[in-house]
Design an enzyme around this catalytic site. Structure first.
Site, mmCIF file in Angstrom:
data_model
loop_
_atom_site.group_PDB
_atom_site.id
_atom_site.type_symbol
_atom_site.label_atom_id
_atom_site.label_comp_id
_atom_site.label_asym_id
_atom_site.label_seq_id
_atom_site.Cartn_x
_atom_site.Cartn_y
_atom_site.Cartn_z
ATOM 1 N N PHE A 149 0.815 -1.216 0.000
ATOM 2 C CA PHE A 149 0.000 0.000 0.000
ATOM 3 C C PHE A 149 0.845 1.261 0.000
ATOM 4 C CE2 PHE A 149 0.938 -0.507 4.526
ATOM 5 C CZ PHE A 149 1.232 0.804 4.906
ATOM 6 N N LYS A 173 -1.097 -7.818 -8.676
ATOM 7 C CA LYS A 173 -2.029 -7.862 -7.552
ATOM 8 C C LYS A 173 -1.624 -6.748 -6.593
ATOM 9 C CE LYS A 173 -2.881 -8.747 -3.804
ATOM 10 N NZ LYS A 173 -3.433 -7.797 -2.738
ATOM 11 N N GLU A 176 -5.158 -3.836 -1.733
ATOM 12 C CA GLU A 176 -6.581 -3.521 -1.793
ATOM 13 C C GLU A 176 -6.920 -2.227 -1.041
ATOM 14 O OE1 GLU A 176 -6.039 -6.719 1.451
ATOM 15 O OE2 GLU A 176 -5.117 -6.084 -0.442
ATOM 16 N N SER A 226 5.987 -6.844 3.867
ATOM 17 C CA SER A 226 6.567 -7.196 5.159
ATOM 18 C C SER A 226 7.362 -8.492 5.070
ATOM 19 C CB SER A 226 5.460 -7.355 6.206
ATOM 20 O OG SER A 226 4.707 -8.526 5.955
ATOM 21 N N CYS A 281 9.886 1.515 3.327
ATOM 22 C CA CYS A 281 10.877 0.509 3.697
ATOM 23 C C CYS A 281 12.280 1.095 3.722
ATOM 24 C CB CYS A 281 10.823 -0.696 2.762
ATOM 25 S SG CYS A 281 11.393 -0.345 1.081
ATOM 26 N N GLU A 383 10.227 -3.234 12.875
ATOM 27 C CA GLU A 383 9.859 -2.200 11.906
ATOM 28 C C GLU A 383 8.498 -1.624 12.310
ATOM 29 O OE1 GLU A 383 9.886 -1.599 7.103
ATOM 30 O OE2 GLU A 383 8.992 -3.448 7.859
#
Length: 500
Positions: A149, A173, A176, A226, A281, A383
């Protein structure tokens, strides 16, 4: 409210599944729309469309593929204002952040406009008597990408332009949580002249992910997200015989030497720790000043700058820090802050408790600064993925280097210093995939490759640049020998040796 579907064969497609999930505006906490969630059967339909398009696209000359990429690049630039608004409305980041993200994605499209040069093979003449050898790179086949995201435009653009330019067909993909910008970019790609079935978007959750990982026609998977999910995708994908690259979590350190320009350091940390609400990240989430005096100066200089950060929705042109993506992220970040306080870290700047008029339901957290953090605390080891910076004081330079190297993640790191010897020693010794010297976020340009070490990467290849080209192609080497007819006395005229 809009419903986001899928994109197959250059057109939107609803699929057969009736499952949906809400798209939440992170500035208000209100439902802004919904997105269809694909079933395994829906994924199969999309894979078959990509498989049907593969032979024709793989056989398309690279120069003609490059022509489509040039047109795609121009359309992205022309529509960047519209794309930035779509992105910010669902993600929450500021408009300048959104534009910067899209621009970094465009750089990769520009890189693959040179695909004819990038796919050049090698040739060796006379490796033996009358024997030559040469190599080429050929497309892998139907490939897929699973993206996060936090960079809904840039990270996909780091994947599919490279894959498609190399002659593969691609299924994306996306997250969402913020799918609208992806769908609009897909329309632009079709407008650029891309044939049907070459680029497809399937929205969904774990069911769609597993269907891609298990589908026998999908040859390779790219993932960014992740570490826990990346490790799962790598294990399941490679277990099914697929090529997988999984770029995962991070805990990036910035080492501050006593001779560093402190004003420059503070500017760097404000942008790298709090930009995009820390949801990167490559965010710097740990500052490591060397020496107590350096640490005191750093904290003193940082504190007023963090407190002055303008927290506001993306619609405010003065916003410097937008909301985090979801209530789940909001609660997780607040829990980490509580853990840090409970373990004895000093919360110098507390960004919690922000309430903006008209946006009381939004997921806003201001910049937070912890001092005197130790390496056993969860705010150091984990994180957090939010606007939280930890200061961990090191007595010596060697202690700072060991701290960087001992962490389980190895995505990025940086050192700020005027000492060239220290800088060279640092980048040489750091067991980290991307290193900056007086550069806080050392994200490589498009023609180099992005990726970490240790538990920040599963797989052998980094993303974009030549590593991306290698990931999305297979090397084939040919060895040839042609018998010499001249030496054997064979005749080469059209009449078989007879006069005309």
């Amino acid at each position: 409210m809009p419903t986001i579907t899928h994109f197959v064969n250059n057109a939107t497609w609803s699929g057969a599944s009736d499952r949906t999930t809400d798209i939440i505006n992170p500035s208000t906490g209100a439902v802004a729309g919904s997105v269809n969630l694909a079933s395994a059967n829906d994924v199969d339909v999309v894979v078959q469309a990509a498989a049907k398009a593969l032979p024709g696209w793989a056989a398309t000359p690279p120069a003609k593929r490059a022509t489509v990429m040039f047109e795609f690049r121009d359309l992205l630039k022309k529509n960047i204002e519209e794309l930035a608004v779509l992105l910010s409305a669902e993600h929450g980041k500021t408009i300048p952040d959104a534009k910067g993200e899209i621009a970094r994605g465009i750089e990769v499209v520009e890189f693959v406009c040179g695909i004819p040069q990038l796919l050049k093979g090698e040739y060796s003449e006379a490796v033996a008597s009358n024997v030559d050898s040469f190599s080429v790179r050929q497309p892998v086949g139907v490939v897929a990408g699973i993206t996060p995201f936090n960079f809904p435009a840039m990270v996909p653009l780091w994947m599919y332009p490279v894959a498609i330019a190399c002659g593969n067909t691609f299924i994306l993909k996306p997250s969402e949580k913020d799918p609208s910008v992806v769908m609009r970019i897909a329309e632009l790609f079709a407008e650029a002249g891309l044939p049907e079935g070459v680029f497809n978007v399937v929205n969904g959750d774990k069911e769609a992910v597993d269907a891609l990982l298990d589908h026998p026609t999908v040859e390779a998977i790219s993932f960014v997200g992740s570490t826990a999910i990346g490790e799962y995708i790598y294990g399941r994908g490679t277990g099914n015989g697929k090529r997988v690259q999984a770029l995962c979590g991070a805990k990036n350190h910035l080492v501050v030497m006593p001779d560093a320009d402190m004003e420059q350091v503070v500017d760097a940390l404000i942008g790298s720790a709090y930009g995009s609400a820390g949801e990167r990240c490559m965010a710097i989430s740990v500052a490591v000043p060397v020496g107590e005096e350096t640490a005191d100066r750093l904290v003193e200089a940082l504190t007023p700058r963090i407190r002055a950060l303008k927290v506001a929705p993306y619609t405010d042109p003065e916003s410097e820090l937008g909301p985090v993506i979801s209530k789940q992220s909001f609660d997780k970040i607040n829990d980490y802050i509580d853990q840090g306080i409970a373990k004895g870290a000093e919360l110098v700047v507390d960004g919690r408790g922000i309430s903006l008029q008209g946006y009381e339901g939004g997921y806003f957290i201001g910049g937070c600064l912890f001092d005197r953090v130790t390496t056993d605390m969860s705010i150091y080891t984990d994180e957090i993925f939010g606007p939280v910076l930890s200061v961990v004081r090191a007595e010596t330079y060697d202690e700072a280097v060991d701290m960087v190297n001992d962490h389980e993640y190895g995505n990025g790191t940086a050192i700020f210093t005027r000492d060239g010897d220290a800088a060279r020693d640092f980048w040489a010794r750091a067991r980290i995939g991307m290193v900056g010297v007086n550069v806080p976020i050392p994200v490589p340009v498009a023609y180099h490759s992005f990726g970490g070490w240790k538990r920040s990467l599963f797989g052998d290849h980094h993303i974009h640049g030549m590593e991306g080209v290698r990931f999305y192609t297979r090397l084939k080497t040919m060895t040839t020998r042609w018998p010499s007819g001249i030496r054997s006395g064979a005749e080469f005229n059209f009449t078989g040796g007879k006069d005309v």
